[in-house]
Design an enzyme around this catalytic site. Structure first.
Site, mmCIF file in Angstrom:
data_model
loop_
_atom_site.group_PDB
_atom_site.id
_atom_site.type_symbol
_atom_site.label_atom_id
_atom_site.label_comp_id
_atom_site.label_asym_id
_atom_site.label_seq_id
_atom_site.Cartn_x
_atom_site.Cartn_y
_atom_site.Cartn_z
ATOM 1 N N TRP A 18 -17.768 19.737 -4.538
ATOM 2 C CA TRP A 18 -17.909 21.150 -4.865
ATOM 3 C C TRP A 18 -18.840 21.459 -6.018
ATOM 4 C CZ3 TRP A 18 -16.386 20.746 -9.768
ATOM 5 C CH2 TRP A 18 -15.363 19.846 -10.075
ATOM 6 N N LYS B 51 -19.620 18.503 6.489
ATOM 7 C CA LYS B 51 -18.319 19.010 6.036
ATOM 8 C C LYS B 51 -18.424 19.283 4.543
ATOM 9 C CE LYS B 51 -14.540 17.545 4.156
ATOM 10 N NZ LYS B 51 -14.219 18.779 3.409
ATOM 11 N N GLY C 219 -18.691 12.169 -3.432
ATOM 12 C CA GLY C 219 -17.354 12.585 -3.839
ATOM 13 C C GLY C 219 -16.726 11.562 -4.752
ATOM 14 N N GLU D 228 -22.303 8.254 -2.801
ATOM 15 C CA GLU D 228 -22.686 8.747 -4.133
ATOM 16 C C GLU D 228 -21.397 9.146 -4.825
ATOM 17 O OE1 GLU D 228 -25.576 8.844 -5.529
ATOM 18 O OE2 GLU D 228 -26.847 8.363 -3.822
ATOM 19 N N LEU D 229 -20.933 8.312 -5.737
ATOM 20 C CA LEU D 229 -19.611 8.560 -6.322
ATOM 21 C C LEU D 229 -19.727 8.939 -7.796
ATOM 22 C CD1 LEU D 229 -17.831 5.588 -4.510
ATOM 23 C CD2 LEU D 229 -18.321 7.886 -3.665
ATOM 24 N N CYS E 221 -21.618 14.373 -11.793
ATOM 25 C CA CYS E 221 -21.409 12.936 -11.587
ATOM 26 C C CYS E 221 -22.101 12.129 -12.675
ATOM 27 C CB CYS E 221 -21.920 12.530 -10.222
ATOM 28 S SG CYS E 221 -23.615 13.015 -9.917
ATOM 29 N N GLU F 3 -13.244 8.292 -15.073
ATOM 30 C CA GLU F 3 -14.043 9.508 -14.889
ATOM 31 C C GLU F 3 -13.119 10.722 -15.021
ATOM 32 O OE1 GLU F 3 -15.508 10.811 -11.040
ATOM 33 O OE2 GLU F 3 -17.435 11.276 -11.947
HETATM 34 P P1 NAD Z 1 -13.445 14.495 -3.483
HETATM 35 O O1 NAD Z 1 -13.586 13.038 -3.243
HETATM 36 O O2 NAD Z 1 -12.103 15.042 -3.711
HETATM 37 O O3 NAD Z 1 -14.054 15.325 -2.267
HETATM 38 C C1 NAD Z 1 -15.377 15.124 -1.822
HETATM 39 C C2 NAD Z 1 -15.446 15.443 -0.348
HETATM 40 O O4 NAD Z 1 -14.744 14.449 0.370
HETATM 41 C C3 NAD Z 1 -14.799 16.778 0.024
HETATM 42 O O5 NAD Z 1 -15.577 17.420 1.006
HETATM 43 C C4 NAD Z 1 -13.460 16.342 0.575
HETATM 44 O O6 NAD Z 1 -12.878 17.256 1.454
HETATM 45 C C5 NAD Z 1 -13.863 15.065 1.275
HETATM 46 N N1 NAD Z 1 -12.769 14.143 1.575
HETATM 47 C C6 NAD Z 1 -11.602 13.994 0.911
HETATM 48 N N2 NAD Z 1 -10.854 13.045 1.530
HETATM 49 C C7 NAD Z 1 -11.571 12.595 2.586
HETATM 50 C C8 NAD Z 1 -11.335 11.626 3.597
HETATM 51 N N3 NAD Z 1 -10.206 10.947 3.667
HETATM 52 N N4 NAD Z 1 -12.299 11.407 4.502
HETATM 53 C C9 NAD Z 1 -13.463 12.077 4.444
HETATM 54 N N5 NAD Z 1 -13.731 13.038 3.538
HETATM 55 C C10 NAD Z 1 -12.802 13.284 2.597
HETATM 56 O O7 NAD Z 1 -14.423 14.829 -4.684
HETATM 57 P P2 NAD Z 1 -14.618 16.227 -5.416
HETATM 58 O O8 NAD Z 1 -13.439 16.451 -6.306
HETATM 59 O O9 NAD Z 1 -14.973 17.272 -4.420
HETATM 60 O O10 NAD Z 1 -15.917 15.922 -6.277
HETATM 61 C C11 NAD Z 1 -15.879 15.237 -7.476
HETATM 62 C C12 NAD Z 1 -16.333 13.813 -7.312
HETATM 63 O O11 NAD Z 1 -17.617 13.764 -6.714
HETATM 64 C C13 NAD Z 1 -16.487 13.156 -8.668
HETATM 65 O O12 NAD Z 1 -15.969 11.850 -8.635
HETATM 66 C C14 NAD Z 1 -17.987 13.119 -8.869
HETATM 67 O O13 NAD Z 1 -18.432 12.151 -9.750
HETATM 68 C C15 NAD Z 1 -18.481 12.924 -7.471
HETATM 69 N N6 NAD Z 1 -19.899 13.343 -7.349
HETATM 70 C C16 NAD Z 1 -20.872 12.375 -7.226
HETATM 71 C C17 NAD Z 1 -22.218 12.730 -7.171
HETATM 72 C C18 NAD Z 1 -23.318 11.690 -7.035
HETATM 73 O O14 NAD Z 1 -24.417 12.047 -6.630
HETATM 74 N N7 NAD Z 1 -23.082 10.431 -7.360
HETATM 75 C C19 NAD Z 1 -22.569 14.067 -7.224
HETATM 76 C C20 NAD Z 1 -21.564 15.012 -7.364
HETATM 77 C C21 NAD Z 1 -20.225 14.634 -7.424
#
Ligand code: NAD
Length: 494
Positions: free
Chosen positions: A154, A178, A231, A253-254, A287, A386
């Protein structure tokens, strides 16, 4: 009560409800109040979207287009985003609470990514190989993979979508996206522009909803050839597990726990601003947030004073106001997460030198003060995990060897900042620090030309740059026997 805006999903160029007609609510973080409803996708919706994306890839006008034609569509899409950037930025701020200033800046820059991949589209080519076999002509080509599943978080919805969408389309794939359940609106608002740009129906599809069932169904679908996931680590573990069912290719990309290192020879004013930019920009919901500041002992007090002074003047409030410097956090659970980590930090003996609570003057919305801890132990949890919010931990160091070891003592490996005026040191530390992106005397700079990505718990694969095209194509090697002689012995390798 005024009725909330209602968003359907976008599949095969049509606006559709979910298979069971369900909706979920999206909230405005600045007020904590609902602002729209979004179709709550199901496994059946994923099935529908993947099937049409597969059809669009197998036999459609998309596949018969030349790479130059695809590039032109991407270019047009970039132009359309540029024309509509204000509207799209408004939706992002409404959904995730980030500053309108930042989202407008991001949306104004996003077209550059489409132009970059539009330009690359007709430069995706193979090679002829100087093969070491007689009478053989061997060439390679790079081919699209098929249906791509893109899953985004998000914090920067359209930017993080663009990093996947632009190269995936440039390479000739089709895609099912998604978005995060927290921020679906801006992506859905992009779909009319996709149509206007001329992408055929079925090439780009959006299924809105939650990780379970939508994310799970998408990442374990047999027709998905590539998953591009951004995510958190916990969701990523599910995605890795799901991808194994059909061996879908994967890029992750985590998160990060990025070090921002200030040496005694740095421009102290710039470095102090760089520390603040690294952790309080985007309210720390980035991130690449520089959540660990390592300060050389000789300049420690001076830098801490500067950081605290500037931090105490940060204007927190309505993200739609052009003068606001820090908006709210995106969700209520993010807010609770900050409170949890502040307690953890205090419990492990860290010294809270600024912030640590909700701002008293903001009665509504999910705001949290910029928060600064200091400690000499870089192994406490707030310095290892994090937090994904405006919480900085400052740690002193004495020499290069020590700071490299401290900086690398983490599960993550995404980004790092180095502040020094010593050129040799800048090179040496850039090399020694484990990170996919290193910024020297700057922080949070991005470009379509430079890739991003990390290692270990920060994921694998790269987004952006030419490398990204390789993530969305596969190499094919073609061997041609140019000899007219009959094949002699069938039992030996040739
Ligand atoms: P999140 O992991 O909760 O959600 C990310 C996405 O994954 C959402 O669309 C969510 O619905 C989906 N998701 C959740 N469970 C899933 C599953 N079992 N299977 C498939 N999809 C699933 O993360 P968030 O809270 O939305 O975002 C924050 C995280 O994202 C932080 O850890 C941040 O560091 C990371 N992030 C990384 C980068 C990068 O480029 N490295 C950029 C932005 C954010």
């Amino acid at each position: 009560m005024t009725e909330l805006a209602k968003y359907k999903m976008y599949i095969n160029g049509e606006w559709v409800e979910s298979s069971d007609g369900g909706y979920f609510t999206s909230y405005n973080p600045a007020t904590g109040e609902p602002w729209c409803q979004v179709a709550k996708g199901t496994s059946e919706d994923v099935e529908r979207a993947v099937q049409v994306a597969h059809q669009a890839f197998e036999n459609s006008e998309w596949t018969s287009m030349t790479y130059s034609q695809r590039g032109k569509l991407l270019h047009r899409l970039g132009d359309l985003i540029a024309e509509n950037y204000e509207k799209l930025a408004d939706y992002e701020t409404l959904d995730n609470g980030k500053l309108i200033r930042e989202m407008r800046g991001q949306l104004q820059y996003i077209p550059e990514f489409y132009y970059y991949y539009a330009g690359l589209a007709n430069k995706i080519h193979g090679d002829t190989l100087p093969i070491d076999k007689k009478d053989m002509f061997v060439f390679t080509s790079r081919e699209p993979l098929g249906v791509v599943a893109a899953i985004t978080p998000w914090n920067s919805p359209l930017y993080l979508t663009t990093l996947k969408l632009a190269p995936a389309l440039a390479a000739g794939n089709t895609i099912v996206i998604k978005p995060s359940e927290v921020t679906s609106a801006s992506l859905l608002e992009l779909m009319p522009l996709i149509e206007q740009a001329g992408f055929p129906p079925g090439v780009v599809n959006v299924v809105t909803g939650f990780g379970d069932p939508v994310g799970n169904a998408l990442t374990s679908h047999p027709l998905i050839r590539k998953i591009a996931f951004t995510g958190g680590t916990e969701s990523a573990r599910h995605v890795v597990h799901n991808s194994a069912k059909h061996f879908s290719q994967l890029s992750l990309e985590l998160g990060g726990k990025s070090p921002n290192i200030v040496f005694e020879d740095a421009n102290i004013e710039s470095a102090s601003m760089g520390i603040i930019a690294g952790i309080f920009g985007a309210s720390g919901q980035s991130c690449v947030a520089g959540s660990r500041a390592f300060l050389h002992k000789s300049i420690y007090n001076e830098v801490v004073d500067r950081i605290v002074t500037r931090t105490s003047n940060i204007i927190i409030g309505d993200p739609m106001s052009p003068t606001t410097e820090m908006g709210p956090l995106a969700t209520e659970s993010q807010l609770k997460r900050m409170e949890h980590y502040v307690e953890l930090g205090k419990g492990q003996g860290a010294n809270l030198i600024y912030g640590g609570k909700r701002p008293a003057h903001l009665k509504k919305g999910w705001y949290f003060e910029p928060t600064i801890f200091e400690h000499t132990n870089a192994e406490i949890r707030i310095a290892q995990e994090e937090i994904f919010g405006p919480v900085l931990t400052i740690i002193p160091f004495e020499n290069e060897e020590e700071v490299i070891s401290l900086a690398n003592n983490t599960n993550y490996g995404l980004a790092a900042g180095i502040w020094t005026n010593n050129l040799a040191r800048a090179h040496q530390i850039s090399k020694a620090v484990r990170a996919g992106i290193v910024w020297v005397n700057t922080y949070r700079s991005i470009s379509p030309i430079a890739s991003i990505g990390g290692s270990h718990w920060s994921g694998y694969g790269r987004e952006g740059g030419v490398e990204s095209i390789h993530e969305y194509t596969q190499n094919k090697v073609v061997w041609m026997n140019t000899s007219t002689e009959p094949m002699a012995d069938p039992f030996i390798m040739r």
